[in-house]
Design an enzyme around this catalytic site. Structure first.
Site, PDB file in Angstrom:
ATOM      1  N   ASP A  69       0.844  -1.177   0.000  1.00 13.24           N
ATOM      2  CA  ASP A  69       0.000   0.000   0.000  1.00 13.24           C
ATOM      3  C   ASP A  69       0.887   1.238   0.000  1.00 13.24           C
ATOM      4  OD1 ASP A  69      -2.965   0.779   0.274  1.00 13.24           O
ATOM      5  OD2 ASP A  69      -1.920   2.156   1.620  1.00 13.24           O
ATOM      6  N   THR A  70       0.432   2.277  -0.674  1.00 11.08           N
ATOM      7  CA  THR A  70       1.191   3.524  -0.788  1.00 11.08           C
ATOM      8  C   THR A  70       0.310   4.694  -0.371  1.00 11.08           C
ATOM      9  OG1 THR A  70       2.474   2.627  -2.628  1.00 11.08           O
ATOM     10  CG2 THR A  70       2.470   5.021  -2.379  1.00 11.08           C
TER      11      THR A  70
END
Length: 186
Positions: A69-70
């Site tokens: 996830d970013t």
């Protein structure tokens, strides 16, 4: 050897793993991505990466799963993906002329082992004009990206400097991920 599965539908993460010459399949996670945004950004991305990887591991327990996830953070405020043009405009105005942090969390799981980490890259933006923001939003690019921009696309035109791993900003710190996968004998 166990099968490697990417727990993401992100075309950018897929492309990065292909660039790393890995053989893998994709099984998209269906977990809720709502988080407590008062938590530090590094904890948020690690929590989301772990949720995604665990969700896919439940369906493929004989495999090695990569969840990621970013997020973008500026002045302690987490910027996710914009829901509309107004949110995209607000985010881009906030980033204009400023430095911000991009965090990518990665969880690599099997039944026997767990590796969880994050990388942080600082991105410096040029000052953006209203016209540049309007044109960029019209391109449609901001809408599936944390912070409303993609460094690998037209958003690259806004980037003055980066400090850290470019691929963290794209969505997967590739070199570190490959090194961690070696501990799984991939």
């Amino acid at each position: 050897m166990k099968k490697l599965i990417l727990a993401s539908g992100s075309p950018r993460r897929k492309q990065l793993l292909e660039q790393g010459k890995l053989e893998f399949s994709i099984s998209t996670s269906t977990v809720d991505e709502n988080v407590d945004e008062t938590k530090p950004p590094n904890e948020v991305v690690e929590e989301l990466a772990m949720r995604k990887a665990k969700d896919v591991l439940l369906r493929h327990d004989d495999s090695i799963i990569i969840g990621a996830d970013t997020i973008v953070s500026i002045n302690g405020q987490i910027l996710g993906k914009p829901n509309n043009e107004t949110e995209a405009t607000e985010m881009l105005q906030l980033l204009s002329g400023n430095d911000h942090d991009v965090y990518t969390g990665v969880a690599i799981l099997s039944k026997m082992k767990t590796v969880l980490f994050h990388e942080k890259t600082v991105v410096s933006f040029w000052e953006l004009t209203n016209e540049e923001i309007i044109q960029y939003i019209a391109s449609g690019e901001p809408f599936d990206k944390a912070g409303s921009y993609g460094i690998q696309g037209l958003g690259a035109l806004f980037v003055k400097k980066i400090y850290g791993d470019y691929f963290t900003v794209v969505g997967l710190p590739l070199a570190r991920t490959i090194r961690e996968l070696k501990t799984f004998e991939v």
